[in-house]
Write an enzyme that holds these catalytic residues in place. Structure first.
Site: not given
Ligand code: IMP
Length: 430
Positions: A223, A305, A40-41, A15-17, A13
């Site tokens: 991840q 979550r 999830g991106h 912020g790779k996307g 999470d």
């Protein structure tokens, strides 16, 4: 032409996307190499806001070839959903190729993951419940179903017959769950195979032709390093190798071909699920970092979550840089710190009377370390409209420079907001 990997350098999470989305236009081949739809991106670009779980982020550029490598575990239903959604928005998926060696997440993997978690009680890992662990376990146990198997009726039926018997015994006898019907699972997955038939292929020729032709290649991580099954906070990890080593295994690109590793770090730290987190904060400090109520709040893209949050941990950050060979740093979400009067960085750990500059491998020990903090002044000025590093407030420049000094790599990119253009390029990254 370079082969560049963009990897998560914390607990996912980061912020790779959006970094991959930014760089994808410079690549001609984007390869997702590990993980599954536990990732999830969120990508926000001119075409809208997209939540991608399996699709490589290069899909928005019509000229880019996108590959899902064999290090990925694929839930075909989720992937087909993403293909359909993108197509409904006018985005072509014609240049998507899926390795026939990639393993398939089967319905029994998802059930097994959820039942295992329930039975762990207080010591549960906090998995995403997407069947990731059991799918990778079956791969290693050599009882997995691969994407290529979906294309061959007899192979699929033969393999499923053997595996399902074993899985049904486990699910019914150990957990008291219902057995899966061979007939139903077979027909459903055969149908998925038909839907994905235009995409499933041998990726070796695609990847190696691109290397021979010097085509710029971007390796898209999922991840983060601290969730790595070997290097992360085991057992509170995922079941794959999200780091630079996983790039090679999950795509068939040799280590010697990798030219650069961009480590993506959030300007603070977040984590979902259980496990140690030395710099975790709660109360008002956590609220300030979480940005609840904004579209980019610290809420898991996949599970919804609430993420745990904390100060930047330079001990873990440097460790991630060392094991991945990170040469370039991307700092995301700097703007989240805009209102803070002062900002802490963990520069070392205290363990009883000893000082540590690396994370202990045993979580029982990692749980005992006390962060040693350095406190820097905040800038208390909005940064979201700034596009030039020199135009950032002096305190913000100093904060980012200090992070890079502690990480031990040069600064490449700083992001100051969720959309594609809210980016400050500091050095040439690709
Ligand atoms: P699993 O990958 O679903 O087995 O979950 C194992 C651990 O990794 C849990 O703590 C998850 O919350 C975490 N995890 C898995 N994927 C991601 C991700 O993409 N971002 C953040 N955490 C993740």
């Amino acid at each position: 032409m370079p082969v560049v990997a963009v990897i998560g350098a914390q607990w996912g999470d980061e912020g790779k996307g959006r970094i991959v989305d930014l760089l994808a236009s410079r690549a001609r081949l984007v390869i997702r190499y590990s993980g599954g739809n536990n990732a999830g991106h969120t990508v926000i670009n001119d075409l809208g806001a997209f939540k991608l779980h399996l699709m490589p982020s290069g899909i928005f550029d019509a000229n880019t070839v996108n590959v899902i490598g064999h290090g990925v575990v694929i839930n075909p239903e989720v992937l087909i959903g993403e293909i359909d959604h993108l197509q409904s928005k006018g985005i072509s998926t014609a240049k998507l190729f899926i390795s026939d060696r990639a393993h398939i997440i089967m319905p029994y993997h998802i059930l097994q993951d959820q039942l295992q978690e329930q039975s762990r009680g207080d010591s549960k890992i906090g998995t995403t419940g997407r069947g990731i662990g059991p799918a990778y376990a079956d791969k290693m146990d050599r009882i997995g179903i691969r994407a290529g198997d979906l294309m061959h009726e007899e192979t699929l039926l033969g393999r499923l017959r053997i595996v399902l018997e074993e899985k049904n015994r486990l699910l019914t006898k150990l957990y008291g769950a219902q057995a899966f019907s061979l007939h139903d699972v077979y027909l459903k997955y055969l149908d998925f195979g038909r839907r994905l038939a235009d995409h499933i292929t041998e990726i070796h020729p695609i990847v190696h032709r691109a290397l021979e032709k010097d085509i710029p290649i971007l390796m898209e991580g999922a991840q983060g390093t601290l969730l790595d099954v070997d290097h992360g906070t085991y057992p509170y990890v995922t079941s794959s190798s999200p780091g630079a080593a996983g790039v090679c295994q999950g795509s068939g690109i040799a280590p010697s071909h990798l030219n650069s590793v961009i480590g993506v770090y959030k300007a603070f730290v977040s984590r979902v699920g259980g496990g140690p987190f030395p710099t975790e904060v709660d109360g008002a400090e956590a609220d300030a970092l979480r940005q609840i109520g904004t579209p980019w709040a610290e809420v898991g893209t996949t599970t919804g979550r609430l993420r745990r949050v904390g100060w930047f941990d330079a001990v873990l950050a440097r460790y991630a840089a060392q094991i991945n060979g990170i040469d370039t740093v991307a700092i995301t979400k700097l703007d989240v710190l805009d209102n803070l009067p002062s900002i802490k960085i963990c520069v070392g750990y205290k363990l009883h009377d000893a000082a540590l500059d690396y994370p202990p491998s045993t979580i029982a020990v990692l749980e005992q370390v006390e962060p040693i903090y350095e406190e820097l002044p905040g800038w208390q000025t909005p940064t979201s409209d700034i596009r030039d590093f020199q135009a950032l407030p002096e305190e913000a420049q100093a904060y980012v420079a200090r992070l890079c000094q502690l990480i031990g790599a040069r600064l490449g990119i700083v992001s100051v907001g969720p959309s594609r253009d809210q980016t400050v390029f500091v050095s040439d990254v690709f």
